[in-house]
Write a protein that holds these residues in place. Structure first.
Motif, PDB file in Angstrom:
ATOM      1  N   VAL A   1      10.894  72.617  34.216  1.00 11.84           N
ATOM      2  CA  VAL A   1      12.145  72.857  34.939  1.00 11.84           C
ATOM      3  C   VAL A   1      12.597  74.275  34.626  1.00 11.84           C
ATOM      4  CG1 VAL A   1      14.579  72.224  35.150  1.00 11.84           C
ATOM      5  CG2 VAL A   1      12.850  70.434  34.954  1.00 11.84           C
ATOM      6  N   VAL A   2      13.044  74.982  35.655  1.00  7.65           N
ATOM      7  CA  VAL A   2      13.525  76.347  35.480  1.00  7.65           C
ATOM      8  C   VAL A   2      14.979  76.406  35.949  1.00  7.65           C
ATOM      9  CG1 VAL A   2      13.158  78.761  36.086  1.00  7.65           C
ATOM     10  CG2 VAL A   2      11.196  77.223  35.916  1.00  7.65           C
ATOM     11  N   ALA A   3      15.858  76.847  35.054  1.00  2.27           N
ATOM     12  CA  ALA A   3      17.264  77.054  35.432  1.00  2.27           C
ATOM     13  C   ALA A   3      17.462  78.541  35.694  1.00  2.27           C
ATOM     14  CB  ALA A   3      18.188  76.573  34.315  1.00  2.27           C
TER      15      ALA A   3
ATOM     16  N   HIS B   1      18.509  69.576  31.126  1.00  2.00           N
ATOM     17  CA  HIS B   1      19.480  69.880  30.072  1.00  2.00           C
ATOM     18  C   HIS B   1      18.932  70.956  29.131  1.00  2.00           C
ATOM     19  CE1 HIS B   1      22.410  68.076  26.840  1.00  2.00           C
ATOM     20  NE2 HIS B   1      22.657  69.325  27.120  1.00  2.00           N
ATOM     21  N   VAL B   2      17.652  70.803  28.779  1.00  2.06           N
ATOM     22  CA  VAL B   2      17.024  71.812  27.918  1.00  2.06           C
ATOM     23  C   VAL B   2      16.954  73.164  28.634  1.00  2.06           C
ATOM     24  CG1 VAL B   2      14.876  72.478  26.757  1.00  2.06           C
ATOM     25  CG2 VAL B   2      15.698  70.121  26.598  1.00  2.06           C
ATOM     26  N   ALA B   3      16.610  73.145  29.916  1.00  3.06           N
ATOM     27  CA  ALA B   3      16.544  74.401  30.676  1.00  3.06           C
ATOM     28  C   ALA B   3      17.921  75.072  30.707  1.00  3.06           C
ATOM     29  CB  ALA B   3      16.043  74.132  32.094  1.00  3.06           C
ATOM     30  N   ASP B   4      18.977  74.272  30.839  1.00  2.00           N
ATOM     31  CA  ASP B   4      20.336  74.834  30.851  1.00  2.00           C
ATOM     32  C   ASP B   4      20.716  75.433  29.505  1.00  2.00           C
ATOM     33  OD1 ASP B   4      21.136  74.495  33.471  1.00  2.00           O
ATOM     34  OD2 ASP B   4      21.702  72.399  33.146  1.00  2.00           O
ATOM     35  N   THR B   5      20.353  74.727  28.429  1.00  2.00           N
ATOM     36  CA  THR B   5      20.636  75.255  27.085  1.00  2.00           C
ATOM     37  C   THR B   5      19.912  76.583  26.888  1.00  2.00           C
ATOM     38  OG1 THR B   5      20.808  72.998  26.274  1.00  2.00           O
ATOM     39  CG2 THR B   5      20.487  74.684  24.614  1.00  2.00           C
TER      40      THR B   5
ATOM     41  N   LEU C   1      15.217  69.860  22.668  1.00  4.53           N
ATOM     42  CA  LEU C   1      15.956  68.729  23.238  1.00  4.53           C
ATOM     43  C   LEU C   1      16.921  68.164  22.204  1.00  4.53           C
ATOM     44  CD1 LEU C   1      16.559  66.777  25.494  1.00  4.53           C
ATOM     45  CD2 LEU C   1      14.691  65.333  24.681  1.00  4.53           C
ATOM     46  N   ALA C   2      16.455  68.090  20.972  1.00  4.09           N
ATOM     47  CA  ALA C   2      17.330  67.588  19.903  1.00  4.09           C
ATOM     48  C   ALA C   2      18.533  68.510  19.754  1.00  4.09           C
ATOM     49  CB  ALA C   2      16.557  67.499  18.592  1.00  4.09           C
TER      50      ALA C   2
END
Ligand code: C2E
Ligand code: CA
Ligand code: CA
Length: 394
Positions: free
Chosen positions: A9-11, A119-123, A143-144
Motif C-alpha cells: 500500500v502506498v500513501a 494504517h502503516v502506510a499512513d504512519t 504495525l506494532a
C-alpha cells in the motif's frame, strides 16, 4: 530481491507544506496534483487501484499480487517524488509529493486486519512529512508502532484526571556536612490498565495533542497538594517542589493565573514552588511562553533551566529570562569522573550560575564517585538514584 508477489500500500500526499497552494492558488494546485497523479504516478503504480482520499491525498493498493521486486518498486517511486516539475508541458508548475510505502513482506507481522497495511502506510507518510523526506518505507515492526500510537492516542483522550499520579524524587543539598533532602522533583506517571507507566510512553502523545495542558494542570495541582501536605510534614516549611513544564504548557496563557490561584488555596509561599523548563524548549522573546515564565517569576516561583548542557540554548536563556536554578543534564554529570572536558563544562556552568546568582543542581547522580566530583566543583544540590528513586510519598 523478492520473487514472490507481495501486498503493498502506498500513501501519497501532494503539497503537504502548502507551498504550491500559496504560489498557484488552491484550484490550480489541485489541478496540478491530479495531472501529476494521472500522468506520472499512473505510469509507476500499475496494476493496483487508486483511491482518492481528499483533494491532495491518494492511497494506492496493489491487491494480493503486489510488486515482484520490492526494491525496484521503491526506487521507481523515489524517482518521481519530492519536489519536482509536475508536467513538462507547463514548466512553471512544480509539485511536492510525499510518499509512504508499506510492503507486507517487509513489515512482517501477523495477524493482519484489512486496513492495517494502510494504517502503516499512513504512519510512514507522516514520518516523510515530518522529516521532509520524499519517500519513507515502512520498517519491520511498524504495525506494532502504528497500533501502539493509535491505542495511546485514544487512551490518552479517554484518561480520567485521577489516572495521573506524580511520583517524587528527592533533591539534596550538598554542604560541608551530610547531604540532606531539600525538596522534590515531581515526575508524572500514568495508571494505564493497572500498571504505572512513565513519560516515555505518554509524553510525546500528550505534547502532540496539546492534552499536556489539562494533564499538566492536574500534575501541578497534585504536586502542590503534596507540597502543602506530606512534603511539609517530612521536611519542614522551607522544602520546595519542582515541577516540569513542556513547551505546550508554556503556551497556556492562563497558566500563571491557575498557579497563583492554587498557591493561594493552599496558603503556600510561592518561592517553594519551582518550575523546570527544558533547555530544548524554544522560548523566543515576546512569545506567550516568555510572558508565562515572567508571570510565574512575578508570582515568586523559582524558574529552573532543565537538562542544561544537552543543547546550546541556555546562554540565551540566562541573558533573557529570570533564571533561579540551573539543572545540569544527567549525560554531562555522569561522565564527569572520566571526562576532563565534561568536568570543565560543569565547572563553567557552576561559575556562570554563581555570577548570575542562580543555584545549580546536578542531575542523575548514581555513584559516590560522581557525587564527589559534583561536590568538588561546588554544585549546590544534587539529584539521582544515589539519593532516591522517584516514588510516592505515602
Ligand atoms: P527530567 O525532567 O530530566 O527528569 C529526570 C528523569 O531522569 C526522570 O525520568 C527520572 O526518573 C530520571 N532519573 C533521575 N535520577 C536518575 C539517575 O540517577 N539515573 C538515571 N538513569 N535516571 C534518573 P522520568 O520520570 O522518566 O521523566 C522523564 C522526563 O519526562 C522528565 O525528564 C521530564 O522532562 C518529563 N516529565 C516528567 N514529569 C513531567 C510532568 O509532570 N510534566 C511535564 N511536562 N514533563 C514531565
Ligand atoms: Ca526535570
Ligand atoms: Ca532533567
Amino acid at each position: 530481491m523478492r520473487a514472490v508477489p507481495d501486498a503493498t500500500v502506498v500513501a501519497i500526499t501532494v503539497d503537504p507544506y502548502r507551498r504550491g497552494t500559496e504560489l498557484y492558488g488552491w484550484a490550480e494546485s489541485v489541478a496540478v496534483a491530479e495531472r501529476y497523479v494521472d500522468a506520472v504516478l499512473g505510469q509507476v503504480l500499475v496494476g493496483g487501484t487508486f483511491e482518492r482520499r481528499g483533494p491532495l491525498d491518494w492511497l494506492w493498493r496493489s491487491g494480493a499480487a503486489g510488486p515482484s521486486d520490492v526494491h525496484a518498486f521503491d526506487l521507481s517511486l523515489l524517482d518521481v517524488s519530492g519536489v519536482r516539475v509536475a508536467d513538462p508541458y507547463v514548466p512553471a508548475r512544480f509539485v511536492d509529493v510525499r510518499v509512504g510505502i508499506a510492503h507486507r513482506s517487509v513489515v512482517q507481522e501477523s495477524p493482519w486486519g484489512d486496513d492495517d497495511l494502510a494504517h502503516v502506510a499512513d504512519t510512514t507518510l507522516r514520518e516523510a512529512i515530518e522529516f521532509g523526506a520524499p519517500v519513507v518505507i515502512a520498517r519491520p515492526g511498524m504495525l506494532a508502532v502504528a497500533r501502539r500510537r493509535a491505542g495511546i492516542g485514544s487512551d490518552l483522550a479517554a484518561a480520567s484526571s485521577d489516572s495521573w499520579e506524580p511520583v517524587y524524587q528527592p533533591i539534596v543539598k550538598l554542604g560541608a556536612g551530610e547531604v540532606t533532602t531539600a525538596g522534590y522533583e515531581s515526575l508524572l506517571r500514568w495508571r494505564r490498565d493497572g500498571a504505572l507507566v512513565g513519560p516515555d510512553v505518554f509524553l510525546a502523545g500528550l505534547e502532540a495533542t496539546e492534552l499536556i495542558v489539562p494533564v499538566g494542570r492536574v500534575a501541578i495541582a497534585r504536586s502542590v497538594e503534596a507540597l502543602a501536605g506530606p512534603v511539609t510534614e517530612l521536611l519542614g516549611p522551607d522544602a520546595f517542589m519542582s515541577v516540569n513544564l513542556s513547551a505546550g504548557q508554556l503556551r497556556d496563557r492562563w497558566l500563571g493565573d491557575y498557579v497563583g490561584w492554587l498557591l493561594g488555596e493552599h496558603g503556600l509561599d510561592p518561592a517553594r514552588l519551582w518550575f523546570e523548563i527544558s533547555e530544548n524548549a524554544v522560548v523566543t522573546q515576546g512569545s506567550v511562553a516568555d510572558r508565562t515564565i515572567w508571570t510565574l517569576h512575578g508570582l515568586g516561583c523559582g524558574i529552573c533551566v532543565d537538562d542544561l548542557g544537552a543543547g546550546f540554548a541556555a546562554l540565551g536563556y540566562l541573558r533573557n529570562l529570570p533564571i533561579d536554578v540551573l539543572k545540569v543534564d544527567r549525560a554531562l554529570v555522569s561522565r564527569m569522573p572520566s571526562e576532563r572536558m565534561d568536568r570543565a563544562v560543569v565547572r563553567a556552568i557552576c561559575d556562570l550560575a554563581s555570577a548570575a546568582g542562580a543555584l545549580t543542581v546536578a542531575e542523575g547522580v548514581e555513584t559516590p564517585e560522581v557525587l564527589a566530583a559534583v561536590k568538588e566543583l561546588g554544585c549546590d544540590m544534587a539529584q539521582g538514584y544515589l539519593f532516591g528513586r522517584p516514588a510516592s510519598l505515602a
